[in-house]
Scaffold this motif. Structure first.
Motif, PDB file in Angstrom:
ATOM      1  N   ARG A 384       0.848  -1.202   0.000  1.00 43.77           N
ATOM      2  CA  ARG A 384       0.000   0.000   0.000  1.00 43.77           C
ATOM      3  C   ARG A 384       0.876   1.241   0.000  1.00 43.77           C
ATOM      4  O   ARG A 384       1.688   1.447   0.897  1.00 43.77           O
ATOM      5  CB  ARG A 384      -0.928   0.030   1.213  1.00 43.77           C
ATOM      6  CG  ARG A 384      -1.855   1.263   1.182  1.00 43.77           C
ATOM      7  CD  ARG A 384      -2.904   1.212   2.262  1.00 43.77           C
ATOM      8  NE  ARG A 384      -3.702   2.424   2.349  1.00 43.77           N
ATOM      9  CZ  ARG A 384      -4.819   2.660   1.679  1.00 43.77           C
ATOM     10  NH1 ARG A 384      -5.271   1.756   0.836  1.00 43.77           N
ATOM     11  NH2 ARG A 384      -5.492   3.779   1.836  1.00 43.77           N
ATOM     12  N   ASN A 386      -0.364   4.518  -0.237  1.00 43.34           N
ATOM     13  CA  ASN A 386      -1.006   5.624   0.487  1.00 43.34           C
ATOM     14  C   ASN A 386      -0.662   5.520   1.979  1.00 43.34           C
ATOM     15  O   ASN A 386      -0.929   4.507   2.612  1.00 43.34           O
ATOM     16  CB  ASN A 386      -2.526   5.527   0.289  1.00 43.34           C
ATOM     17  CG  ASN A 386      -3.276   6.690   0.917  1.00 43.34           C
ATOM     18  OD1 ASN A 386      -2.760   7.388   1.783  1.00 43.34           O
ATOM     19  ND2 ASN A 386      -4.505   6.890   0.487  1.00 43.34           N
ATOM     20  N   SER A 388      -2.013   6.878   4.546  1.00 40.90           N
ATOM     21  CA  SER A 388      -3.135   6.780   5.485  1.00 40.90           C
ATOM     22  C   SER A 388      -3.996   5.561   5.172  1.00 40.90           C
ATOM     23  O   SER A 388      -4.028   5.075   4.049  1.00 40.90           O
ATOM     24  CB  SER A 388      -3.964   8.060   5.482  1.00 40.90           C
ATOM     25  OG  SER A 388      -4.407   8.329   4.179  1.00 40.90           O
ATOM     26  N   PRO A 390      -7.524   3.317   4.751  1.00 42.12           N
ATOM     27  CA  PRO A 390      -8.844   3.598   4.184  1.00 42.12           C
ATOM     28  C   PRO A 390      -9.808   3.994   5.301  1.00 42.12           C
ATOM     29  O   PRO A 390      -9.670   3.532   6.432  1.00 42.12           O
ATOM     30  CB  PRO A 390      -9.284   2.242   3.610  1.00 42.12           C
ATOM     31  CG  PRO A 390      -8.102   1.360   3.623  1.00 42.12           C
ATOM     32  CD  PRO A 390      -7.132   1.906   4.606  1.00 42.12           C
ATOM     33  N   GLU A 416      -5.984  -1.512  -1.888  1.00 44.88           N
ATOM     34  CA  GLU A 416      -6.159  -0.372  -2.802  1.00 44.88           C
ATOM     35  C   GLU A 416      -7.461   0.401  -2.529  1.00 44.88           C
ATOM     36  O   GLU A 416      -7.945   1.131  -3.380  1.00 44.88           O
ATOM     37  CB  GLU A 416      -6.142  -0.871  -4.249  1.00 44.88           C
ATOM     38  CG  GLU A 416      -4.794  -1.454  -4.661  1.00 44.88           C
ATOM     39  CD  GLU A 416      -4.826  -1.996  -6.088  1.00 44.88           C
ATOM     40  OE1 GLU A 416      -5.155  -1.225  -7.008  1.00 44.88           O
ATOM     41  OE2 GLU A 416      -4.545  -3.197  -6.260  1.00 44.88           O
ATOM     42  N   ASP A 418      -9.812   3.299  -0.788  1.00 47.54           N
ATOM     43  CA  ASP A 418      -9.732   4.629  -0.165  1.00 47.54           C
ATOM     44  C   ASP A 418     -10.818   4.793   0.890  1.00 47.54           C
ATOM     45  O   ASP A 418     -10.558   5.269   1.987  1.00 47.54           O
ATOM     46  CB  ASP A 418      -9.887   5.737  -1.221  1.00 47.54           C
ATOM     47  CG  ASP A 418      -8.731   5.713  -2.209  1.00 47.54           C
ATOM     48  OD1 ASP A 418      -7.596   5.482  -1.764  1.00 47.54           O
ATOM     49  OD2 ASP A 418      -8.973   5.880  -3.424  1.00 47.54           O
ATOM     50  N   SER A 419     -12.066   4.424   0.536  1.00 47.44           N
ATOM     51  CA  SER A 419     -13.133   4.534   1.518  1.00 47.44           C
ATOM     52  C   SER A 419     -14.216   3.497   1.248  1.00 47.44           C
ATOM     53  O   SER A 419     -14.454   3.117   0.107  1.00 47.44           O
ATOM     54  CB  SER A 419     -13.742   5.940   1.495  1.00 47.44           C
ATOM     55  OG  SER A 419     -14.436   6.139   0.284  1.00 47.44           O
ATOM     56  N   LYS A 435     -11.686  -1.639  -4.100  1.00 44.60           N
ATOM     57  CA  LYS A 435     -10.681  -0.648  -4.518  1.00 44.60           C
ATOM     58  C   LYS A 435     -11.324   0.738  -4.635  1.00 44.60           C
ATOM     59  O   LYS A 435     -12.505   0.849  -4.985  1.00 44.60           O
ATOM     60  CB  LYS A 435     -10.104  -1.014  -5.892  1.00 44.60           C
ATOM     61  CG  LYS A 435      -9.394  -2.352  -5.949  1.00 44.60           C
ATOM     62  CD  LYS A 435      -8.872  -2.597  -7.357  1.00 44.60           C
ATOM     63  CE  LYS A 435      -8.128  -3.918  -7.468  1.00 44.60           C
ATOM     64  NZ  LYS A 435      -7.515  -4.096  -8.789  1.00 44.60           N
ATOM     65  N   GLY A 436     -10.539   1.788  -4.396  1.00 43.09           N
ATOM     66  CA  GLY A 436     -11.038   3.153  -4.569  1.00 43.09           C
ATOM     67  C   GLY A 436     -12.129   3.498  -3.564  1.00 43.09           C
ATOM     68  O   GLY A 436     -12.013   3.179  -2.378  1.00 43.09           O
ATOM     69  N   GLN A 437     -13.183   4.146  -4.050  1.00 47.19           N
ATOM     70  CA  GLN A 437     -14.282   4.565  -3.168  1.00 47.19           C
ATOM     71  C   GLN A 437     -15.502   3.682  -3.427  1.00 47.19           C
ATOM     72  O   GLN A 437     -16.030   3.667  -4.527  1.00 47.19           O
ATOM     73  CB  GLN A 437     -14.620   6.031  -3.416  1.00 47.19           C
ATOM     74  CG  GLN A 437     -13.436   6.926  -3.064  1.00 47.19           C
ATOM     75  CD  GLN A 437     -13.745   8.403  -3.235  1.00 47.19           C
ATOM     76  OE1 GLN A 437     -14.596   8.767  -4.029  1.00 47.19           O
ATOM     77  NE2 GLN A 437     -13.043   9.246  -2.498  1.00 47.19           N
ATOM     78  N   ASN A 458     -14.475   1.788  -7.174  1.00 44.79           N
ATOM     79  CA  ASN A 458     -15.137   3.088  -7.370  1.00 44.79           C
ATOM     80  C   ASN A 458     -16.603   2.951  -7.787  1.00 44.79           C
ATOM     81  O   ASN A 458     -17.003   3.412  -8.852  1.00 44.79           O
ATOM     82  CB  ASN A 458     -14.381   3.925  -8.421  1.00 44.79           C
ATOM     83  CG  ASN A 458     -13.028   4.363  -7.897  1.00 44.79           C
ATOM     84  OD1 ASN A 458     -12.883   4.675  -6.713  1.00 44.79           O
ATOM     85  ND2 ASN A 458     -12.029   4.370  -8.753  1.00 44.79           N
TER      86      ASN A 458
END
Length: 467
Positions: A384, A386, A388, A390, A416, A418-419, A435-437, A458
């Protein structure tokens, strides 16, 4: 008026047979301070941002000795103390929170024991583990600790104080009004650690074993492991107290922060902030760090200050309603003691040292492929990029550990991600990748099952057609 209240309370407390004289006097002294209203108000204009001498950047610490013998010498001066007074009730568990299974069948307590065992084994040291229980967790913990009877580490347990809840309208202890079961009492916050360590005899025991520092942390913070660089720094610089702080994110805006105030380092909590400055306190621009509650404290200094009755930490009044009765609890926090110690500092540590599990959403993070487990240490997956984690929001269906676990056939891959927001009656199959949002919402009355092997990137999922 305050004197009358205190006199009546003192008389009632004298008749409470369930607690020791030390507990009675500690409680009465807290109430006397509360009634006298001697709380010092913070003057906002006098607040300064601490310099790098006061809050030392972690990267500025010298590296600790590589040599096994030198490391053993440092470790032999250390004891580890975990705050173990909390129950797992918010996560739907009975008994101490530290026995919730975190990963691979291991509980918080198992991981703590394995970590210290591997340190002692590697360096031939004797770092003992102390557990500060409350009357809520004491009996269960004694039974649980039996399973480590054959482990190579010395484990000590002791209880923090037990204070009576005060019935608000009469200002009398609830137990003296007939409430004699557990609900009549409360543990007065972790600021009580210093007198309790002394009153239990454990402080003198540690000093007699040549221990100089105690590393204190919450038992549910998986990032709070022994750090040789910090220990080495404190011993060399003779700092009596060190608070680990870490950079604030938007999730931590209410956390206490360190300030320089009238020439000393001090903890500033949101409760002390004048209303006009609350938004400023919450901003990440001015107050960039917050208290992780990982504390390193010199044992001789604790003894000196407790004996002098010098630890007058800010009082946190905690009004509650229990069984329809309005009661008051007065508490203190261990971090607030920083201003009473000499050469006290903060160290601005990497975020990896703050990994608390307060809710099932935190449990999902640490059970996922975002972390690995080696020798009891939970380590972040280097894949990872990033820095921070998720952000995860799970609906009330996931709040209790049992229901959380039953809704996942396996914990999804989130390296992977984010939220994630999940609401409604959602069930996860095996081998799912997020993955993603991602937002997953089951409509009221509808059971939404995410099939095995699904990859969601996403996307907003509102029903089977969106998969």
């Amino acid at each position: 008026m305050a004197d009358e209240k205190l006199a009546k309370l003192r008389e009632a407390v004298a008749g409470l047979g369930q607690i020791s004289e030390n507990e009675k006097s500690g409680f009465l002294s807290l109430v006397a301070r509360y009634l006298s209203g001697d709380e010092e108000l913070i003057e906002w204009a006098k607040i300064h941002t601490p310099t790098d001498e006061v809050v030392v950047p972690y990267d500025a610490l010298e590296s600790s000795p590589e040599d096994i013998e030198a490391t053993k010498k440092l470790l032999d001066k250390l004891a580890v103390l975990k705050l173990n007074g909390g129950l797992g009730t918010t996560m739907g568990c009975t008994g101490p929170k530290s026995v919730i299974e975190v990963r691979n069948g291991f509980t918080f307590l198992d991981l703590i024991v394995i970590q210290i065992e591997s340190l002692n084994k590697k360096y031939g040291s004797n770092v003992p583990l102390l557990l500060m229980n409350s009357f809520n967790t004491h009996e269960d913990t004694l039974k649980i600790v039996e399973k480590y009877a054959n482990s190579s580490i010395e484990i000590h347990t002791f209880n923090q104080s037990q204070y009576p809840r005060v019935v608000a309208d009469e200002f009398l202890p609830w137990p003296s009004k007939g409430k004699t079961d557990k609900d009549g009492w409360y543990p007065p916050g972790h600021g009580d650690i210093f007198p309790s360590l002394m009153n239990s005899g454990k402080l003198d025991l540690l000093l007699s074993q040549g221990k100089e520092y105690v590393f204190i942390a919450n038992s549910d913070n998986l990032g709070a492991i022994v750090d040789m660089k910090i220990l080495n720094h404190l011993i060399h610089k003779q700092n009596e107290y060190c608070m680990e702080v870490t950079p604030k994110t938007l999730a931590d805006v209410k956390g206490g922060t360190l300030i320089s105030y009238e020439g000393r380092v001090q903890l500033l909590e949101i409760a002390q902030v004048p209303d006009a400055h609350v938004n400023e306190f919450k901003s990440i621009e001015k107050f960039k760090i917050f208290n992780t509650n990982n504390l390193w404290v010199n044992l001789k200094a604790i003894k000196r200050l407790v004996e002098a009755d010098a630890l007058k930490m800010e009082i946190i009044p905690n009004p509650k309603e229990v069984e329809g009765v309005k009661v008051l609890q007065l508490e203190t926090a261990a971090g607030a003691a920083i201003r009473f110690f000499d050469h006290a500092i903060g160290i601005n540590v990497p975020r990896s040292r703050f990994l608390p599990v307060k809710a099932t959403s935190d449990l999902q993070l640490v059970q996922s492929d975002l972390y690995t487990l080696v020798d009891g240490f939970v380590t972040r997956n280097s894949v990872r990029t990033n820095p921070s984690n998720p952000s995860i929001e799970l609906g009330p269906e996931f709040k209790k550990v049992g229901s959380f676990l039953s809704r996942f056939k396996s914990i999804p891959s989130i390296v992977e991600l984010d939220s994630l927001k999940v609401s409604g009656d959602v069930w996860f199959g095996f081998g799912i990748v997020l993955k993603g949002q991602v937002t997953i919402t089951a409509k009221p009355g509808v059971k939404l099952e995410i099939p095995d092997g699904t990859v969601i990137e996403n996307k907003d999922i509102n029903g089977p057609d969106d998969l």
